[in-house]
Design a protein around this motif. Structure first.
Motif, mmCIF file in Angstrom:
data_model
loop_
_atom_site.group_PDB
_atom_site.id
_atom_site.type_symbol
_atom_site.label_atom_id
_atom_site.label_comp_id
_atom_site.label_asym_id
_atom_site.label_seq_id
_atom_site.Cartn_x
_atom_site.Cartn_y
_atom_site.Cartn_z
ATOM 1 N N ALA A 1 37.451 77.071 14.062
ATOM 2 C CA ALA A 1 37.460 75.685 14.547
ATOM 3 C C ALA A 1 38.760 75.383 15.288
ATOM 4 O O ALA A 1 38.759 74.725 16.341
ATOM 5 C CB ALA A 1 37.280 74.720 13.382
ATOM 6 N N VAL A 2 39.897 75.839 14.738
ATOM 7 C CA VAL A 2 41.182 75.621 15.409
ATOM 8 C C VAL A 2 41.186 76.308 16.771
ATOM 9 O O VAL A 2 41.674 75.760 17.768
ATOM 10 C CB VAL A 2 42.329 76.134 14.527
ATOM 11 C CG1 VAL A 2 43.663 76.048 15.271
ATOM 12 C CG2 VAL A 2 42.397 75.328 13.231
ATOM 13 N N ALA A 3 40.618 77.513 16.837
ATOM 14 C CA ALA A 3 40.538 78.214 18.113
ATOM 15 C C ALA A 3 39.700 77.436 19.118
ATOM 16 O O ALA A 3 40.047 77.354 20.305
ATOM 17 C CB ALA A 3 39.949 79.614 17.891
ATOM 18 N N GLN A 4 38.609 76.835 18.673
ATOM 19 C CA GLN A 4 37.772 76.042 19.572
ATOM 20 C C GLN A 4 38.509 74.799 20.062
ATOM 21 O O GLN A 4 38.384 74.411 21.225
ATOM 22 C CB GLN A 4 36.484 75.642 18.853
ATOM 23 C CG GLN A 4 35.550 76.802 18.577
ATOM 24 C CD GLN A 4 34.319 76.350 17.820
ATOM 25 O OE1 GLN A 4 33.595 75.467 18.267
ATOM 26 N NE2 GLN A 4 34.087 76.965 16.668
ATOM 27 N N VAL A 5 39.269 74.163 19.175
ATOM 28 C CA VAL A 5 40.035 72.980 19.593
ATOM 29 C C VAL A 5 41.064 73.375 20.652
ATOM 30 O O VAL A 5 41.202 72.716 21.695
ATOM 31 C CB VAL A 5 40.714 72.327 18.374
ATOM 32 C CG1 VAL A 5 41.626 71.180 18.836
ATOM 33 C CG2 VAL A 5 39.667 71.795 17.403
ATOM 34 N N LEU A 6 41.808 74.458 20.389
ATOM 35 C CA LEU A 6 42.798 74.908 21.369
ATOM 36 C C LEU A 6 42.129 75.311 22.674
ATOM 37 O O LEU A 6 42.653 75.031 23.765
ATOM 38 C CB LEU A 6 43.600 76.072 20.794
ATOM 39 C CG LEU A 6 44.507 75.745 19.599
ATOM 40 C CD1 LEU A 6 45.223 77.005 19.129
ATOM 41 C CD2 LEU A 6 45.515 74.658 19.967
ATOM 42 N N ALA A 7 40.963 75.975 22.579
ATOM 43 C CA ALA A 7 40.253 76.370 23.798
ATOM 44 C C ALA A 7 39.856 75.154 24.616
ATOM 45 O O ALA A 7 39.948 75.156 25.849
ATOM 46 C CB ALA A 7 39.016 77.193 23.430
ATOM 47 N N ALA A 8 39.423 74.090 23.943
ATOM 48 C CA ALA A 8 39.055 72.869 24.664
ATOM 49 C C ALA A 8 40.266 72.266 25.370
ATOM 50 O O ALA A 8 40.188 71.825 26.518
ATOM 51 C CB ALA A 8 38.437 71.859 23.701
ATOM 52 N N GLY B 1 32.787 65.482 29.991
ATOM 53 C CA GLY B 1 33.380 64.527 29.059
ATOM 54 C C GLY B 1 33.047 64.825 27.616
ATOM 55 O O GLY B 1 33.063 63.929 26.773
ATOM 56 N N ILE B 2 32.707 66.087 27.313
ATOM 57 C CA ILE B 2 32.310 66.450 25.954
ATOM 58 C C ILE B 2 33.416 67.193 25.220
ATOM 59 O O ILE B 2 33.605 67.055 24.021
ATOM 60 C CB ILE B 2 31.026 67.310 25.987
ATOM 61 C CG1 ILE B 2 29.870 66.485 26.545
ATOM 62 C CG2 ILE B 2 30.678 67.857 24.611
ATOM 63 C CD1 ILE B 2 28.596 67.275 26.685
ATOM 64 N N GLY B 3 34.202 68.019 25.963
ATOM 65 C CA GLY B 3 35.139 68.933 25.337
ATOM 66 C C GLY B 3 36.097 68.291 24.375
ATOM 67 O O GLY B 3 36.233 68.729 23.225
ATOM 68 N N LEU B 4 36.801 67.229 24.782
ATOM 69 C CA LEU B 4 37.774 66.594 23.898
ATOM 70 C C LEU B 4 37.109 65.901 22.722
ATOM 71 O O LEU B 4 37.657 65.866 21.620
ATOM 72 C CB LEU B 4 38.631 65.606 24.695
ATOM 73 C CG LEU B 4 39.582 66.236 25.731
ATOM 74 C CD1 LEU B 4 40.364 65.157 26.455
ATOM 75 C CD2 LEU B 4 40.539 67.223 25.052
ATOM 76 N N ALA B 5 35.919 65.343 22.949
ATOM 77 C CA ALA B 5 35.199 64.706 21.846
ATOM 78 C C ALA B 5 34.815 65.738 20.794
ATOM 79 O O ALA B 5 34.975 65.514 19.585
ATOM 80 C CB ALA B 5 33.952 63.994 22.377
ATOM 81 N N VAL B 6 34.320 66.890 21.245
ATOM 82 C CA VAL B 6 33.967 67.955 20.302
ATOM 83 C C VAL B 6 35.216 68.457 19.587
ATOM 84 O O VAL B 6 35.207 68.711 18.377
ATOM 85 C CB VAL B 6 33.259 69.108 21.046
ATOM 86 C CG1 VAL B 6 33.025 70.284 20.105
ATOM 87 C CG2 VAL B 6 31.948 68.628 21.629
ATOM 88 N N ALA B 7 36.297 68.592 20.343
ATOM 89 C CA ALA B 7 37.545 69.079 19.747
ATOM 90 C C ALA B 7 38.028 68.143 18.651
ATOM 91 O O ALA B 7 38.452 68.590 17.572
ATOM 92 C CB ALA B 7 38.608 69.231 20.835
ATOM 93 N N ARG B 8 37.978 66.842 18.887
ATOM 94 C CA ARG B 8 38.405 65.897 17.843
ATOM 95 C C ARG B 8 37.498 65.992 16.622
ATOM 96 O O ARG B 8 37.966 65.971 15.483
ATOM 97 C CB ARG B 8 38.415 64.476 18.397
ATOM 98 C CG ARG B 8 38.572 63.409 17.324
ATOM 99 C CD ARG B 8 38.861 62.047 17.883
ATOM 100 N NE ARG B 8 40.304 61.896 18.138
ATOM 101 C CZ ARG B 8 40.882 60.727 18.446
ATOM 102 N NH1 ARG B 8 40.138 59.634 18.545
ATOM 103 N NH2 ARG B 8 42.179 60.644 18.661
ATOM 104 N N ASP B 9 36.158 66.106 16.848
ATOM 105 C CA ASP B 9 35.232 66.239 15.712
ATOM 106 C C ASP B 9 35.548 67.483 14.896
ATOM 107 O O ASP B 9 35.535 67.460 13.655
ATOM 108 C CB ASP B 9 33.786 66.289 16.216
ATOM 109 C CG ASP B 9 33.324 64.948 16.790
ATOM 110 O OD1 ASP B 9 33.984 63.933 16.499
ATOM 111 O OD2 ASP B 9 32.320 64.936 17.514
ATOM 112 N N LEU C 1 43.324 65.238 15.948
ATOM 113 C CA LEU C 1 43.722 65.548 17.310
ATOM 114 C C LEU C 1 44.090 64.238 17.990
ATOM 115 O O LEU C 1 43.291 63.288 17.998
ATOM 116 C CB LEU C 1 42.582 66.241 18.062
ATOM 117 C CG LEU C 1 42.839 66.582 19.528
ATOM 118 C CD1 LEU C 1 44.003 67.556 19.669
ATOM 119 C CD2 LEU C 1 41.580 67.164 20.176
ATOM 120 N N GLU C 2 45.295 64.177 18.557
ATOM 121 C CA GLU C 2 45.774 62.945 19.167
ATOM 122 C C GLU C 2 46.369 63.251 20.539
ATOM 123 O O GLU C 2 46.833 64.368 20.806
ATOM 124 C CB GLU C 2 46.834 62.274 18.292
ATOM 125 C CG GLU C 2 46.333 61.823 16.944
ATOM 126 C CD GLU C 2 47.421 61.133 16.145
ATOM 127 O OE1 GLU C 2 48.563 61.044 16.660
ATOM 128 O OE2 GLU C 2 47.136 60.697 15.009
#
Length: 427
Positions: A313-320, A375-383, A392-393
């Motif tokens: 999950a952390v890798a996906q957030v960083l990837a986003a 407009g999905i990447g950051l929303a998914v990353a925060r989830d 994520l801020e």
């Protein structure tokens, strides 16, 4: 249903009218007959009294004198001993109502009235009863139609709602009808519609998230495979194949994470892991894309930080965040690690223009984008971050700085040559 309600209501009313109407007719007929008999009896008693008084007063007794004492179409016969009978009125034929009375002077008075008068009065009463019954039937039909419409129309609406649900339109109607049973059915259908809407939204969201999250790993995997096809060096082929296998594993983790998060966003498999490994993996995966764009991606900050979460999950957030910087940012992208309190922070920044002022904190909302993107990447990353117990801020808009906050364990004591606390740049 309308016809059944109308027919049943009408049948009940007709039965009531039949039972009470026949009883009323019988009672009224007897009442009218008894009343007619009482009137004839009263007429005879009154006429006997008049005759007695005239006999005692030695007054004239004749039909002309007594004709005004007999009312209506009644007939009277007066029999006085030693005198001729006196007849007043026309003697009726057929069935009559008769009353005979004897006076104190031995006279006999007989009064008769044709039963046809009673029959006419009974007929008038029957007409009144029939009219009332007809009005009752009409009122019952109108009431039955109104009640049938009140019950059948909501059922038609509920059937249409159920049909819309079956056809894929899950919008609840929130319509009530004032009938507890029907309102209960409407509540259940609205609840089902809301659940179906949530399910459809989750499915569409999963499809959009999967499309967005899988695009980059598949592109990177495709690039590795192209490099394998363009070289004959076995060592390079082996190296690239190893990297490709790692990317396939991460791709599998992405799919599993998306499915798990779609079922229950709170479900996670948090472990203690080394942030360096995740950051190095992301740098290796994104370096070719940045190299092709003529840009650089670097990392700095504290090393050997332990964090609690899901590495995938952390890798996906960083990837986003890295992909967002590649698409919308500029210059060098920097990943910095630091510690604040009991949290490990990974900051991602670039040298681009930053986030437009009109977006602000809305940058994490779905379908919100400063460019022509999903407009999905950051929303998914925060989830994903929140599902792992982190957050994520956006720490700074210009230049853009995004911070991923994760819980951490106590720092591992550095080994010789670890260089804990020193900054290291990877290009």
């Amino acid at each position: 249903m309308r016809r059944r309600l109308i027919n049943s209501t009408l049948a009940v009313v007709l039965v009531v009218i039949a039972v009470f109407g026949v009883s009323l007719v019988i009672v009224e007929t007897r009442t009218i007959s008894n009343s007619a008999q009482e009137r004839v009896d009263s007429e005879a008693v009154r006429l006997v009294s008049i005759v007695d008084s005239r006999i005692l007063g030695d007054e004239l007794i004749s039909a002309g004198v007594l004709k005004d004492q007999v009312t209506g179409d009644r007939y009277a016969r007066i029999e006085i001993p030693g005198r001729p009978d006196i007849h007043i009125g026309d003697k009726p034929t057929g069935d009559v109502i008769k009353s005979t009375r004897k006076g104190e002077q031995r006279e006999t008075v007989t009064v008769q009235e044709p039963r046809s008068a009673v029959t006419r009065e009974v007929g008038r009463t029957l007409l009144i009863i029939a009219a009332v019954a007809l009005l009752a039937v009409i009122a019952a039909v109108l009431l039955a139609v109104r009640q049938a419409n009140r019950l059948a129309s909501p059922l038609t609406d509920l059937a249409e709602t159920a049909e819309r649900l079956g056809s894929g339109d899950p919008r609840p109607r929130h319509k009530r009808y004032g009938v507890p049973e029907l309102d209960r059915v409407a509540d259940v259908l609205d609840g089902s519609a809301e659940r179906i809407a949530r399910m459809l939204t989750a499915e569409r969201r999963l499809a959009a998230d999967a499309s967005h999250q899988l695009r980059t790993p598949l592109t990177a995997l495709s690039m590795r495979l192209e490099e394998i096809t363009l070289t004959d060096d076995p060592d390079i082929v082996k190296e690239e194949a190893t990297i490709a296998l790692g990317q396939v594993e991460r791709l599998t983790d992405v799919v599993e994470r998306l499915l798990t998060n779609s079922r229950d966003p709170r479900t996670g498999s948090a472990v203690t892991f080394d942030l360096d490994e995740v950051i190095k993996q992301q740098l290796a995966e994104w370096r070719p894309a940045y190299r092709n764009a003529g840009r650089a991606i670097v990392s700095s900050g504290k090393h050997h930080l332990q964090a609690v979460g899901t590495p995938g999950a952390v890798a996906q957030v960083l990837a986003a965040l890295i992909e967002n910087s590649l698409m919308h940012g500029g210059g060098t992208v920097a990943l910095r690690t630091r510690v604040t309190g009991n949290q490990a922070v990974i900051e991602v920044t670039d040298e681009g223009p930053g986030v437009p002022a009109d977006l602000g904190a809305r940058i994490f909302e779905r379908a919100i984008s400063g460019r022509n993107s999903t407009g999905i990447g950051l929303a998914v990353a925060r989830d994903l971050a929140e599902a792992d117990g982190g957050r994520l801020e956006m720490l700074q808009a210009q230049p853009p700085v995004f911070g991923l906050f994760l819980s951490r364990t106590p720092l591992r004591r550095p080994q010789d040559g670890d260089g804990d606390g020193e900054e290291q740049t990877v290009r």
